[in-house]
Design a protein around this motif. Structure first.
Motif, short mmCIF file in Angstrom:
data_model
loop_
_atom_site.label_atom_id
_atom_site.label_comp_id
_atom_site.label_asym_id
_atom_site.label_seq_id
_atom_site.Cartn_x
_atom_site.Cartn_y
_atom_site.Cartn_z
N LEU A 177 37.01 37.56 41.73
CA LEU A 177 37.09 36.52 42.74
C LEU A 177 36.23 35.31 42.36
N LEU A 178 35.01 35.56 41.90
CA LEU A 178 34.14 34.46 41.46
C LEU A 178 34.74 33.72 40.27
N MET A 179 35.37 34.45 39.36
CA MET A 179 36.02 33.83 38.22
C MET A 179 37.16 32.93 38.69
N ILE A 180 37.96 33.43 39.62
CA ILE A 180 39.07 32.64 40.15
C ILE A 180 38.55 31.36 40.80
N MET A 181 37.51 31.50 41.60
CA MET A 181 36.95 30.32 42.27
C MET A 181 36.42 29.31 41.25
N SER A 182 35.76 29.81 40.23
CA SER A 182 35.23 28.93 39.19
C SER A 182 36.37 28.28 38.40
N TYR A 183 37.37 29.06 38.04
CA TYR A 183 38.52 28.53 37.32
C TYR A 183 39.22 27.45 38.16
N HIS A 184 39.31 27.68 39.45
CA HIS A 184 40.00 26.75 40.34
C HIS A 184 39.37 25.36 40.29
N ARG A 185 38.07 25.30 40.11
CA ARG A 185 37.38 24.01 40.04
C ARG A 185 37.65 23.28 38.72
N VAL A 186 38.13 24.04 37.72
CA VAL A 186 38.39 23.47 36.40
C VAL A 186 39.89 23.27 36.17
N ASP A 187 40.68 24.27 36.52
CA ASP A 187 42.13 24.25 36.25
C ASP A 187 42.81 25.17 37.26
N LYS A 188 43.51 24.58 38.19
CA LYS A 188 44.12 25.36 39.27
C LYS A 188 45.14 26.37 38.75
N THR A 189 45.91 25.99 37.73
CA THR A 189 46.89 26.92 37.16
C THR A 189 46.19 28.16 36.59
N ALA A 190 45.10 27.95 35.87
CA ALA A 190 44.35 29.08 35.31
C ALA A 190 43.87 30.00 36.41
N ALA A 191 43.46 29.42 37.53
CA ALA A 191 43.00 30.24 38.66
C ALA A 191 44.14 31.04 39.26
N TRP A 192 45.27 30.38 39.52
CA TRP A 192 46.41 31.08 40.12
C TRP A 192 46.95 32.19 39.23
N LEU A 193 46.83 32.03 37.94
CA LEU A 193 47.30 33.08 37.01
C LEU A 193 46.50 34.37 37.15
N GLN A 194 45.32 34.29 37.77
CA GLN A 194 44.47 35.47 37.92
C GLN A 194 44.73 36.22 39.23
N LEU A 195 45.51 35.64 40.11
CA LEU A 195 45.77 36.29 41.39
C LEU A 195 46.42 37.67 41.25
N PRO A 196 47.42 37.86 40.36
CA PRO A 196 47.95 39.22 40.20
C PRO A 196 46.88 40.23 39.76
N TYR A 197 45.94 39.78 38.95
CA TYR A 197 44.84 40.64 38.50
C TYR A 197 44.00 41.08 39.70
N LEU A 198 43.65 40.14 40.56
CA LEU A 198 42.86 40.47 41.75
C LEU A 198 43.62 41.43 42.66
N ILE A 199 44.91 41.19 42.83
CA ILE A 199 45.73 42.06 43.68
C ILE A 199 45.80 43.47 43.08
N TRP A 200 46.02 43.55 41.77
CA TRP A 200 46.11 44.87 41.14
C TRP A 200 44.78 45.62 41.21
N VAL A 201 43.67 44.92 41.02
CA VAL A 201 42.36 45.58 41.11
C VAL A 201 42.09 46.01 42.55
N THR A 202 42.61 45.27 43.52
CA THR A 202 42.51 45.70 44.92
C THR A 202 43.24 47.02 45.11
N PHE A 203 44.45 47.09 44.56
CA PHE A 203 45.23 48.33 44.64
C PHE A 203 44.53 49.46 43.87
N ALA A 204 43.99 49.13 42.70
CA ALA A 204 43.24 50.13 41.92
C ALA A 204 42.04 50.63 42.71
N GLY A 205 41.42 49.74 43.47
CA GLY A 205 40.29 50.15 44.31
C GLY A 205 40.71 51.17 45.35
N TYR A 206 41.87 50.93 45.96
CA TYR A 206 42.40 51.91 46.92
C TYR A 206 42.64 53.25 46.23
#
Length: 167
Positions: A128-157
């Motif tokens: 999440l911190l990486m996504i937020m940091s990426y978003h300040r530099v390149d929004k596309t780079a940040a959005w590309l990480q959203l599936p990763y965050l979602i999958w790790v959320t599922f992995a957490g479950y």
């Protein structure tokens, strides 16, 4: 803001090498983790799991896609103009990649499901911190990480359920 290099300009500037490098690097980390945990995965097949646990063959496919997106997005950050936020994003990238790698060993090889779950929570925060940091530099780079965050959320479950079922 950054200038996005596309098409022929990307080829002339050699930016494609950066994309290949970062994608190959993240895929290599995933492949190494997979290789190091192959025996642990066999042992994991014998533990109680959530009914929502996908078949084993799904995991390498999903992780290959996620690591490619991670590498592609990080290459975009690397190619951005130097800034404190760019450096912060790259630092968080390396730290979360290390946490991701270590989680596989904790979960599969050590079968320390409770500790692995806590580790995964830290990994989730780092992503999440990486996504937020990426978003300040390149929004596309940040959005590309959203599936990763979602999958790790599922992995957490899945990790939490495995821990609770096998205590």
């Amino acid at each position: 803001m950054r200038t996005i290099i596309m098409g022929d300009e990307m080829m002339k500037n050699g930016a494609w090498k950066t994309y290949v490098l970062f994608i190959a690097l993240t895929e290599a980390v995933g492949a190494l983790a997979g290789w190091l945990t192959r025996n642990g995965v066999e042992a994991y097949n014998g533990v109680l799991k959530s009914a929502l646990t996908p078949p084993n063959m799904v995991f390498p496919i999903v992780w290959a896609i996620l690591f490619a997106l991670l590498g592609f997005g990080t290459a975009r950050i690397w190619l951005a103009a130097p800034s404190p936020e760019r450096w912060r994003g790259l630092l968080i990238f390396w730290v979360q990649l290390g946490f991701n790698f270590a989680w596989s060993l904790l979960f599969f090889n050590l079968q320390a499901f409770g500790f692995a779950f806590l580790w995964l929570i830290i990994l989730w925060v780092l992503i999440l911190l990486m996504i937020m940091s990426y978003h300040r530099v390149d929004k596309t780079a940040a959005w590309l990480q959203l599936p990763y965050l979602i999958w790790v959320t599922f992995a957490g479950y899945l990790n939490c359920v495995t821990w609770l079922l096998n205590r």
